[in-house]
Design an enzyme around this catalytic site. Structure first.
Site, PDB file in Angstrom:
ATOM      1  N   CYS A  43       0.827  -1.211   0.000  1.00  0.00           N
ATOM      2  CA  CYS A  43       0.000   0.000   0.000  1.00  0.00           C
ATOM      3  C   CYS A  43       0.859   1.257   0.000  1.00  0.00           C
ATOM      4  O   CYS A  43       0.664   2.156  -0.817  1.00  0.00           O
ATOM      5  CB  CYS A  43      -0.928  -0.004   1.213  1.00  0.00           C
ATOM      6  SG  CYS A  43      -1.822   1.534   1.417  1.00  0.00           S
ATOM      7  N   CYS A  48      -1.295   1.725  -3.193  1.00  0.00           N
ATOM      8  CA  CYS A  48      -2.293   2.787  -3.013  1.00  0.00           C
ATOM      9  C   CYS A  48      -1.702   4.193  -2.961  1.00  0.00           C
ATOM     10  O   CYS A  48      -2.185   5.101  -3.641  1.00  0.00           O
ATOM     11  CB  CYS A  48      -3.062   2.560  -1.716  1.00  0.00           C
ATOM     12  SG  CYS A  48      -3.496   0.857  -1.397  1.00  0.00           S
TER      13      CYS A  48
END
Ligand code: NDP
Length: 452
Positions: A43, A48
């Protein structure tokens, strides 16, 4: 029996870090964590966070064009990829330090190396050291999967995009899921000529049909050349890029090829097989509702378990594990009604059942609003937003909500609270609109467009 530590976590991503921190700080456990790459996991380091920063970067050309329509004398100039990449690295370094700091403040011992499991209570570090532990948590995440096509070694994966020396002038993106569609939009916005091959009939399989059709139409309108029902047959290196033969009979050369054809759990080579830990077909570690494997002292959370592969879900699984095992407050992570957003341009925010899934379950009503938002309409853009509520005829509950348009990711977070609370269509209706916003459509859709 005494152990060196109470918990050894393998993997410093979202799930592992949360579990380690809670177990150490609130559960008062002695905790060690090993991470072989950079703290923060997919992430933070290659998912992300850098992706979202690239989404922001790629939106500026459109915003600058809109600014001109609003009367500003501005010109876009060129995009300086090396400057952006350097700033991105600085930000990722900061986040990595923050993750590390959070762990050390909580009292977690960090090992910057690979760790494998020797037996249900012993972990072996790549340094040669062994650590005995009461519990082991596997939080090793996943990795990009590239199918075995001739020339596959020429393909980039999402891991490579953030490290490119220069952006290619053209790219082929293979796949039709979250990552393929998000990067198609990001790279298109940054000025790369994007072609997308997807083997199925429509990209974003699994999302509401109307919503994904809406996203695909908008992506095509923005210049992305999407070919559905198309896959790669072979790739070869050519003088000016990568030559790609495809199932649609074409033979084209692209500056680069990005494979975004799913991810697989990082579960192999950890030493778990001989211990009796069970694995699923894709290599995912099989766990129960408390994230416990078939070996009682070994637990697993996050993408390596392939339940719902989203950061906030991994964090909740890690937290629930620590609460259960170290705080004496057993609880399971809730996997029901998890909202998510696809950061395509336009964004897609979604929670609950698609129209198709809801109809298969029970009689429904479908409410839809599709319109041109004021902000972009004024700038002469044709972009349309889509709001959709799927409602149970019997209980009147809103079973699903699907939003395509600017801020859809932000809006779906708010809608998710109402839907999680069991809100009915009438609850939405008696909520007064906030005007003028695009979100007001959520509470102003009066008549169903379909029933049945
Ligand atoms: P997805 O599973 O979303 O998509 C994979 C895509 O690759 C699908 O279109 C699939 O086709 C296609 N595909 C799979 N195997 C092959 C093959 N052998 N040949 C050709 N095409 C193939 O995976 P992603 O990698 O995009 O993302 C992984 C996960 O990461 C997501 O499921 C999501 O949970 C998470 N994620 C979440 C994001 C967010 O919340 N915004 C952003 C990025 C990732 P088909 O549909 O036919 O199976």
């Amino acid at each position: 029996m005494s152990f060196d530590v109470d918990l050894f976590v393998i993997g410093g991503g979202s799930g592992g870090v949360r579990a380690a921190r809670i177990a150490a700080s609130e559960g008062k456990a002695r905790v060690a964590l090993a991470e072989e790459y950079r703290m923060g996991g997919t992430c933070v380091i290659r998912g992300c966070v850098p992706k979202k920063l690239m989404v922001y970067a790629s939106a500026f050309p459109g915003q600058i064009a809109d600014a001109r329509a609003y009367g500003w004398h501005v010109v876009a100039g060129g995009f300086d990829w090396p400057q952006f990449r350097t700033a991105l690295e600085t930000e990722l370094d900061r986040l990595e330090r923050a993750y590390r700091g959070g762990l050390t403040t909580a009292g977690v011992t960090i090992h910057d190396c690979r760790a494998t499991v020797v037996d249900p209570h012993t972990v072996q570090l790549a340094t040669g050291e062994t650590v005995t532990t009461k519990h082991i948590l596997i939080a090793t995440g996943g990795a990009p999967f590239v199918p075995d096509v001739p020339g596959a070694d020429l393909a980039l994966t999402s891991n490579d995009i953030f490290k490119l020396d220069a952006l290619p002038s053209s790219i082929l993106i293979v796949g039709g899921g979250y990552i393929a569609s998000e990067f198609a939009c990001v790279l298109n916005g940054l000025g790369v000529r994007v072609t997308q091959y997807y083997r199925g009939a429509q990209i974003l399989r699994g999302f509401d049909d109307e919503a994904r059709g809406h996203v695909a139409d908008a992506m095509r309108a923005s210049g992305i050349d999407i070919h559905c029902g198309t896959d790669v047959l072979r790739m070869d290196r050519a003088a000016d890029g990568i030559r790609v033969e495809a199932t649609n009979g074409t033979d084209r050369t692209f500056g680069a090829v990005l494979y975004a054809t799913g991810r697989r759990p990082n579960s192999a080579g950890l030493g778990l097989e001989p211990l009796g830990v069970a694995f699923g077909r894709q290599g995912e570690i099989v766990v129960d509702g408390h994230s416990q494997t078939a070996v009682p002292s070994i637990y697993a959370v996050g993408d390596v378990t392939d339940r719902i592969s989203l950061t906030p879900v991994a964090i909740r699984e890690g937290h629930a594990f620590a609460d259960t095992v170290f705080k004496g407050t057993p609880r399971m992570a809730d996997h029901d009604l998890v909202a998510s957003a696809v950061f395509t341009q336009p964004e897609l925010g979604t929670i609950g059942l698609t129209e198709e899934a809801a109809r298969a379950q029970e009689p429904i009503e479908v409410y839809v609003a599709s319109f041109r938002p004021m902000q972009t309409l004024f700038a002469g853009r044709g972009d349309r937003a889509l709001f959709k509520l799927v409602v149970s005829q019997a209980s009147r509950k809103v079973l699903g909500c699907h939003i395509v348009g600017p801020g859809a990711g932000e809006m779906i977070q708010m809608v998710a609270i109402a839907i999680k609370m069991g809100a009915t269509k009438e609850d939405f209706d008696r909520t007064c609109a906030v005007h003028p916003t695009i979100a007001e459509e959520l509470v102003t859709m009066k008549n169903p467009v379909r029933r049945g």
